[in-house]
Structures are given as C-alpha cells and as structure tokens.
Design an enzyme around this catalytic site. Structure first.
Site, PDB file in Angstrom:
ATOM      1  N   HIS A  75       0.794  -1.294  -0.005  1.00 44.90           N
ATOM      2  CA  HIS A  75       0.068  -0.181   0.151  1.00 44.90           C
ATOM      3  C   HIS A  75       0.938   1.187   0.091  1.00 44.90           C
ATOM      4  O   HIS A  75       2.137   1.217   0.537  1.00 44.90           O
ATOM      5  CB  HIS A  75      -0.851   0.300   1.089  1.00 44.90           C
ATOM      6  N   GLU A 108      -2.082  -6.782   7.597  1.00 43.07           N
ATOM      7  CA  GLU A 108      -0.520  -6.809   8.322  1.00 43.07           C
ATOM      8  C   GLU A 108      -0.876  -7.653   9.579  1.00 43.07           C
ATOM      9  O   GLU A 108      -1.904  -7.871   9.964  1.00 43.07           O
ATOM     10  CB  GLU A 108      -0.554  -5.177   8.718  1.00 43.07           C
TER      11      GLU A 108
END
Length: 214
Positions: free
Chosen positions: A11, A86
């Site tokens: 990202h 994550e």
C-alpha cells in the site's frame, strides 16, 4: 506444470508510516503522498500493458485505497480478504519506533529478536502470522491456478510472502526492503514457490519510502 504469477503491491504511504509508528491492524488511511504513489503505481502497470486475471486486497483501508487506483484504471473490482492484513502487533500498535522500547521494553525486544512464539499481548505471534499468510496465498493460488494475480497488502505481510517463496527462516533477520507502492513478483509452478523480482520502485519518481514492517 501450470505457473501462477503474483504481482504483490505494498500500500501507499500513511501518516503513521511517515511518523515511524507501528500500524498492524490499526486502520489508517493513505496520506497525500500515499495517494500519489498509488496513482503512479496503477498508471505504471497500465503503461507497461500489464494484464491480470483477478485483483485481491487486504480489507484495511490503506490497502483498499491503493487498490482503488487500480480499479479505476482497469475497471475491475478488488476482492477484499482479511487474511491479507498486516500482522497484528498487539500492544505495540500505535507506538513509534522510539516509544516502543521505553513503553513496552520486553515486547519490543521479543519483536526485535523475532521470537516466533511471542503473541505480542493481544496480537499475533510470527508463527500465527506466517500460517495466516501462507493459508491465504495457497488458497488464492489454488483458486486461480495458471492465472496472474495482482495483490495489494502490507510491508510485513509482503515480507512474509517473500520468506514463504524463498524458504527464508521465520526467525532470521529481514533481508529485503518492501517500499510503499513497490511491485514484487512471486510465482508458483504447481509444486513450489519462487521469488521472481522484488522491490521495484522505478515507477514512483522519487516518491518511494521504505518503511519496513510498519
């Protein structure tokens, strides 16, 4: 044998990335720089005539916003997948790299030493994280065997994918960078994983910032 290719995208940048603040599962949006990185990355894919069969993204908004730049150029819809998040860093989430050693010294030391069993006080151990990422990769590979998958995720998650594809030990030190909005390539030939190319930021026009496992 049929080869399945993955283009892995980290990202774009967030304010917490820039502040060196541990994000984990905290749902932080992209900052202005991150949105620009996502746009440049998507345009670069389009300019290189890159074609893919399916787009996956972590369901956290910093990944979703990055995937949105791809969606708008390719007229596709990303599949959100919570297993691509994550690592959950538990009590370390929200702390900067300077704060963590003082506020959570024992947990920080376990993090630095890559204790694969330490569950991070409400978070995940490295073993749990690895199992989650491997399950997601294997599931996606089996569902789209022989296809090209574009996948948007996070620095720590992509580092784990690198470890899986290269057979790097879970407790060994990090050996690759995972810059924001970088392009990273792995493949599966039906039997095993392989790393093809890693940490390409040539498309970012000096907007790249390597924030490691944040």
């Amino acid at each position: 044998m049929t080869t399945t290719r993955f283009c892995l995208v980290r990202h774009g940048e967030t304010d917490w990335n820039a502040e060196r603040r541990l994000q984990g599962h905290t749902d932080i949006e992209l900052n202005t720089r991150g949105l620009a990185q996502a746009t440049q990355m998507a345009r670069a894919l389009k300019n290189m005539n890159f074609e893919f069969d399916v787009l996956y993204t972590s369901d956290l908004q910093r990944a979703r916003q990055t995937a949105k730049a791809i969606e708008s150029l390719y007229s596709v819809s990303a599949i959100g997948h919570s297993a691509l998040r994550e690592r959950n860093l538990g009590a370390l989430q929200g702390l900067t790299l300077n704060e963590a050693p003082h506020i959570e010294p024992d947990l920080w030391q376990a993090h630095l030493s890559r204790d694969i069993h330490q569950e991070m006080c409400g978070g995940e151990s490295i073993l749990q994280f690895s199992s989650r990422i491997k399950f997601a990769l294997d599931e996606i590979q089996k569902s789209h065997a022989g296809k090209t998958i574009l996948l948007v995720s996070h620095g720590g998650a992509l580092d784990m994918m690198y470890r899986i594809a290269s057979n790097q030990a879970l407790d060994s030190e990090k050996v690759v960078a995972v810059p924001n909005a970088s392009l990273n390539w792995i493949s599966h030939d039906g039997l095993s994983w392989k790393v093809e190319n890693w940490a390409d930021t040539s498309h970012l026009d000096s907007l790249a910032l390597d924030n490691l496992d944040l």
